[in-house]
Enzyme design. Structure first.
Site, PDB file in Angstrom:
ATOM      1  N   GLU A 161       0.830  -1.221   0.000  1.00 12.85           N
ATOM      2  CA  GLU A 161       0.000   0.000   0.000  1.00 12.85           C
ATOM      3  C   GLU A 161       0.857   1.261   0.000  1.00 12.85           C
ATOM      4  O   GLU A 161       0.468   2.293   0.537  1.00 12.85           O
ATOM      5  CB  GLU A 161      -0.947   0.027   1.214  1.00 12.85           C
TER       6      GLU A 161
HETATM    7  C1  LIG Z   1       2.962  -9.627   0.616  1.00 14.64           C
HETATM    8  C2  LIG Z   1       2.607  -8.588  -0.376  1.00 14.64           C
HETATM    9  C3  LIG Z   1       1.276  -8.310  -0.638  1.00 14.64           C
HETATM   10  C4  LIG Z   1       0.935  -7.354  -1.591  1.00 14.64           C
HETATM   11  N1  LIG Z   1      -0.382  -7.160  -1.924  1.00 14.64           N
HETATM   12  C5  LIG Z   1      -0.692  -6.408  -3.009  1.00 14.64           C
HETATM   13  C6  LIG Z   1      -2.009  -6.371  -3.532  1.00 14.64           C
HETATM   14  O1  LIG Z   1      -2.932  -6.964  -2.975  1.00 14.64           O
HETATM   15  N2  LIG Z   1      -2.246  -5.663  -4.665  1.00 14.64           N
HETATM   16  C7  LIG Z   1      -1.254  -4.998  -5.307  1.00 14.64           C
HETATM   17  O2  LIG Z   1      -1.531  -4.387  -6.351  1.00 14.64           O
HETATM   18  N3  LIG Z   1       0.015  -4.992  -4.848  1.00 14.64           N
HETATM   19  C8  LIG Z   1       0.322  -5.686  -3.720  1.00 14.64           C
HETATM   20  N4  LIG Z   1       1.618  -5.726  -3.241  1.00 14.64           N
HETATM   21  C9  LIG Z   1       2.631  -4.935  -3.924  1.00 14.64           C
HETATM   22  C10 LIG Z   1       3.108  -3.766  -3.080  1.00 14.64           C
HETATM   23  O3  LIG Z   1       2.112  -2.783  -3.000  1.00 14.64           O
HETATM   24  C11 LIG Z   1       4.430  -3.265  -3.701  1.00 14.64           C
HETATM   25  O4  LIG Z   1       5.406  -4.243  -3.413  1.00 14.64           O
HETATM   26  C12 LIG Z   1       4.837  -1.934  -3.146  1.00 14.64           C
HETATM   27  O5  LIG Z   1       3.958  -0.919  -3.601  1.00 14.64           O
HETATM   28  C13 LIG Z   1       6.264  -1.534  -3.553  1.00 14.64           C
HETATM   29  O6  LIG Z   1       6.488  -1.722  -4.917  1.00 14.64           O
HETATM   30  P1  LIG Z   1       7.764  -2.563  -5.401  1.00 14.64           P
HETATM   31  O7  LIG Z   1       7.763  -3.842  -4.652  1.00 14.64           O
HETATM   32  O8  LIG Z   1       7.761  -2.628  -6.866  1.00 14.64           O
HETATM   33  O9  LIG Z   1       8.996  -1.729  -4.896  1.00 14.64           O
HETATM   34  P2  LIG Z   1       9.705  -0.543  -5.696  1.00 14.64           P
HETATM   35  O10 LIG Z   1       8.691   0.384  -6.201  1.00 14.64           O
HETATM   36  O11 LIG Z   1      10.666  -1.130  -6.651  1.00 14.64           O
HETATM   37  O12 LIG Z   1      10.502   0.172  -4.510  1.00 14.64           O
HETATM   38  C14 LIG Z   1      11.797  -0.246  -4.055  1.00 14.64           C
HETATM   39  C15 LIG Z   1      12.333   0.827  -3.100  1.00 14.64           C
HETATM   40  O13 LIG Z   1      12.480   2.067  -3.804  1.00 14.64           O
HETATM   41  C16 LIG Z   1      11.738   3.093  -3.164  1.00 14.64           C
HETATM   42  N5  LIG Z   1      11.146   3.970  -4.193  1.00 14.64           N
HETATM   43  C17 LIG Z   1      10.509   3.606  -5.316  1.00 14.64           C
HETATM   44  N6  LIG Z   1      10.130   4.695  -6.012  1.00 14.64           N
HETATM   45  C18 LIG Z   1      10.530   5.760  -5.309  1.00 14.64           C
HETATM   46  C19 LIG Z   1      10.424   7.170  -5.499  1.00 14.64           C
HETATM   47  N7  LIG Z   1       9.804   7.690  -6.557  1.00 14.64           N
HETATM   48  N8  LIG Z   1      10.945   7.970  -4.555  1.00 14.64           N
HETATM   49  C20 LIG Z   1      11.556   7.462  -3.460  1.00 14.64           C
HETATM   50  N9  LIG Z   1      11.686   6.148  -3.231  1.00 14.64           N
HETATM   51  C21 LIG Z   1      11.175   5.310  -4.137  1.00 14.64           C
HETATM   52  C22 LIG Z   1      10.668   2.386  -2.341  1.00 14.64           C
HETATM   53  O14 LIG Z   1      10.276   3.175  -1.221  1.00 14.64           O
HETATM   54  C23 LIG Z   1      11.391   1.106  -1.922  1.00 14.64           C
HETATM   55  O15 LIG Z   1      12.154   1.336  -0.768  1.00 14.64           O
HETATM   56  C24 LIG Z   1       1.965  -6.640  -2.253  1.00 14.64           C
HETATM   57  C25 LIG Z   1       3.295  -6.897  -1.965  1.00 14.64           C
HETATM   58  C26 LIG Z   1       3.630  -7.867  -1.060  1.00 14.64           C
HETATM   59  C27 LIG Z   1       5.081  -8.164  -0.815  1.00 14.64           C
END
Ligand SMILES: Cc1cc2nc3c(=O)[nH]c(=O)nc-3n(C[C@H](O)[C@H](O)[C@H](O)COP(=O)(O)OP(=O)(O)OC[C@H]3O[C@@H](n4cnc5c(N)ncnc54)[C@H](O)[C@@H]3O)c2cc1C
Length: 591
Positions: free
Chosen positions: A435
């Site tokens: 989220e």
């Molecule tokens: C167990 C689990 C359940 C989930 N459930 C759902 C679900 O039901 N539906 C759904 O759609 N998704 C779901 N997710 C996905 C979750 O919302 C994402 O993992 C999360 O939003 C982060 O995206 P990412 O993993 O691609 O990380 P990334 O976006 O790759 O981020 C990696 C790091 O970079 C930082 N970062 C990225 N962009 C920026 C920026 N512009 N400025 C500063 N810092 C930045 C982040 O803070 C983080 O520390 C789930 C994930 C997990 C692990």
């Protein structure tokens, strides 16, 4: 292993004395939320949480959900528990009676949600996402979509999911690639989504996916995203589930925590989908769902902290080690030692502060919808918008800290799975990621919620907090709370001025997470100061019924001021002066 008991006394105190349940119950449509009804609901929910969900928490973690040939089997007991959840009508609490909801305030539903989450976070995720989906549909769906889906979802017979994330699109949803092609009165959805919570399971007869996708001629970026409903089973003419749609679960993830909650890879192959609202406005609709889900994830921080505290407290009363520093003599329970008490107080005080803030935001949600004056509605909505990233970011970061302290209180046994303390830490770890990570929440707070409006709402809130000073000044035993709150609110005020004036986004955002923490700590301190004042009043009147509770509340608020709120000036300096250090190294220098 210690059992979960809903903290009903503190919940009632926060609901009635801090969040203003009495006033909420006067709003049109909430007349049924009488003290007796609310008490009965809390008692029953507490029983359901401790007798049905809590016993499945550890076994669910050990067993996990299992994927086979596209189907997911949840751990033993989950199906039966979900049936009881539906029969109890727990999912229907905050929704309108027109679709079968019970029409109770969000404030009351929030206390119930905390109990379900504290007793079994993995289980509670299914209702959490369903509620977010219901909320989006209620506000943006056509009458036909509402008629087809809302009743079943509110009853809990069908569950909901939120399909945003794709391998290349996590925090940055502008990169979503899933396609939606018009096909007569519906769309055909194709693409892959990852990490979808309860994307597939065996608890309900249908799963209603809310999916972000792009139509072929949509503009690039977030302005070209639309929102679709894609049911697992298509509906027959009579509205019951019929043929299987082209939405399939390809696998589920192996994770650090929340093992019982299936996290699905979803593949959509020309799946039939129905547009929610208008094309290309999907992200705005999804934000409705995300706001509801972000609040709930913040509440997960509160719930896990409460559960970890209860477990640590029970252990600290049982475990015999060392002697009393003053009295010497026999070996004593570790709760006698000052450092163990310090840890328990950090757990207790921060949990209570987070609860009070979250419930106050929940009350604002009720006022923002039901107040008769549009000015009042606007004022409450602005407060909610400001505080959602704080509830989400601060409560989850603090939830992890509290769960980690819970492990520490257990000593070596905390690191061993049988005590259950480790599970809370593992489960809590996801809350700062999904989220929207803490970094994303903090950028939302600094950029959209403060800088964009010149700090207007933040300044109004600061003025509100400052109003407590006069009252605090009259109580000799609350002076440390007064001093630390005053320093804390000044720290927030300095940071707001800095954020509003700063033209370099790198400098403003470098301190965004420390600022979010500062906001959380001070907002929690504000609530604890209010709690101490109310408790003082009760103690000075004869009607005071529970002296021990109110005395403990004042002592806990004081501890919070001396150990937590006191960190505020340091955080202010980090926000205002720390950017240079953050940006100092070149990428090559990170060796
Ligand atoms: C167990 C689990 C359940 C989930 N459930 C759902 C679900 O039901 N539906 C759904 O759609 N998704 C779901 N997710 C996905 C979750 O919302 C994402 O993992 C999360 O939003 C982060 O995206 P990412 O993993 O691609 O990380 P990334 O976006 O790759 O981020 C990696 C790091 O970079 C930082 N970062 C990225 N962009 C920026 C920026 N512009 N400025 C500063 N810092 C930045 C982040 O803070 C983080 O520390 C789930 C994930 C997990 C692990």
């Amino acid at each position: 292993m210690s059992a979960y008991a809903a903290p009903l006394k503190d919940m009632r105190f926060v609901l009635n004395e801090l969040a203003g349940l009495g006033e909420v119950a006067k709003l049109p449509g909430y007349e049924d939320a009488t003290p007796d009804t609310v008490d009965a609901i809390l008692e029953e929910a507490g029983k359901f949480a401790s007798e049905v969900l809590d016993p499945l928490n550890y076994s669910g973690d050990q067993e996990g959900s299992v994927w086979k040939d596209g189907a997911v089997t949840t751990p033993k007991g989950f199906k039966q528990a979900y049936r009881q959840y539906v029969e109890g009508g727990w999912g229907a609490l905050p929704f309108g009676p027109e679709w079968g909801g019970q029409g109770l305030p969000k404030l009351v539903a929030t206390a119930v949600e905390e109990m379900l989450t504290a007793s079994n976070m993995s289980f509670s995720l299914c209702p959490l996402l369903t509620q977010g989906a219901i909320h989006a549909l209620e506000l943006c769906g056509t009458e036909a979509l509402k008629k087809a889906f809302l009743g079943k979802m509110i009853a809990g017979a069908w569950t909901g999911t939120m399909n945003l994330t794709e391998p290349q699109a996590g925090s940055d949803l502008a990169l979503v690639r899933t396609r939606a092609e018009r096909n007569g009165d519906h769309y055909l959805i194709s693409g892959q989504k990852i990490f979808i919570t309860y994307g597939e399971h065996d608890l309900a007869e249908n799963i209603v996916h809310l999916v972000l996708a792009r139509t072929p001629d949509a503009p690039e970026g977030v302005k070209g995203i639309s929102l679709f409903i894609v049911p697992k089973f298509l509906l027959k003419a009579d509205g019951t589930p019929g043929a299987r749609n082209g939405a399939k679960c390809a696998s589920i993830e192996h994770k650090l925590g929340i093992h019982a909650s299936p996290t699905a890879v979803m593949v959509f192959e020309k799946a039939e989908g129905y547009l929610v609202g208008e094309e290309n406005k999907g992200l705005a609709y999804m934000f409705i769902m995300m706001n509801s889900a972000r609040f709930s994830v913040g509440l997960e921080g509160v719930a896990i902290a409460e559960r970890a505290f209860q477990r640590a407290l029970a252990y600290a009363k049982e475990r015999l080690q060392g002697r009393d520093l003053v009295e010497g003599g026999k070996t004593v329970p570790i709760i006698r030692h000052p450092d163990v008490r310090r840890m328990l107080m950090l757990m207790k005080s921060q949990t209570e502060a987070m609860r009070a803030l979250a419930y106050s935001v929940a009350a604002a949600m009720d006022f923002s919808v039901k107040s008769s004056s549009s000015e009042e509605r606007k004022k409450h909505q602005a407060f909610i918008d400001l505080m959602i990233p704080v509830v989400k970011g601060w409560s989850t970061e603090t939830g992890i800290e509290v769960a980690s302290l819970g492990v520490q209180v257990h000593g070596g046994m905390g690191f061993i799975e049988e005590t259950g303390a480790a599970q809370h830490l593992r489960d809590a770890r996801i809350t700062t990621i999904y989220e929207g990570t803490t970094g994303i929440q903090a950028m939302d707070l600094v950029g959209r919620k403060i800088a964009r409006e010149g700090g207007l709402t933040a300044k109004a809130w600061i003025a509100e907090v400052k109003k407590l000073d006069a009252e605090l000044s009259r109580s000799s035993n609350l002076q440390s709370i007064r001093k630390n709150l005053s320093d804390g609110v000044q720290a927030v005020s300095d940071c707001v001025e800095f954020i509003v004036a700063e033209k370099n986004p790198n400098a403003a955002f470098a301190g965004a997470v420390p600022f979010l923490r500062l906001m959380g700590i001070v907002a929690g301190g504000w609530q604890m100061a209010r709690a101490a004042l109310v408790s003082g009043k009760h103690l000075s009147t004869k009607e005071s019924i529970d002296k021990s509770f109110f005395e403990a509340k004042i002592a806990t608020a004081r501890f919070y001021a001396d150990h937590v709120l006191v960190q505020a000036p340091g955080l202010r300096n980090t926000v205002v002066n720390g950017a240079a250090g953050v940006m100092a190294l070149s990428e090559e220098q990170f060796t």
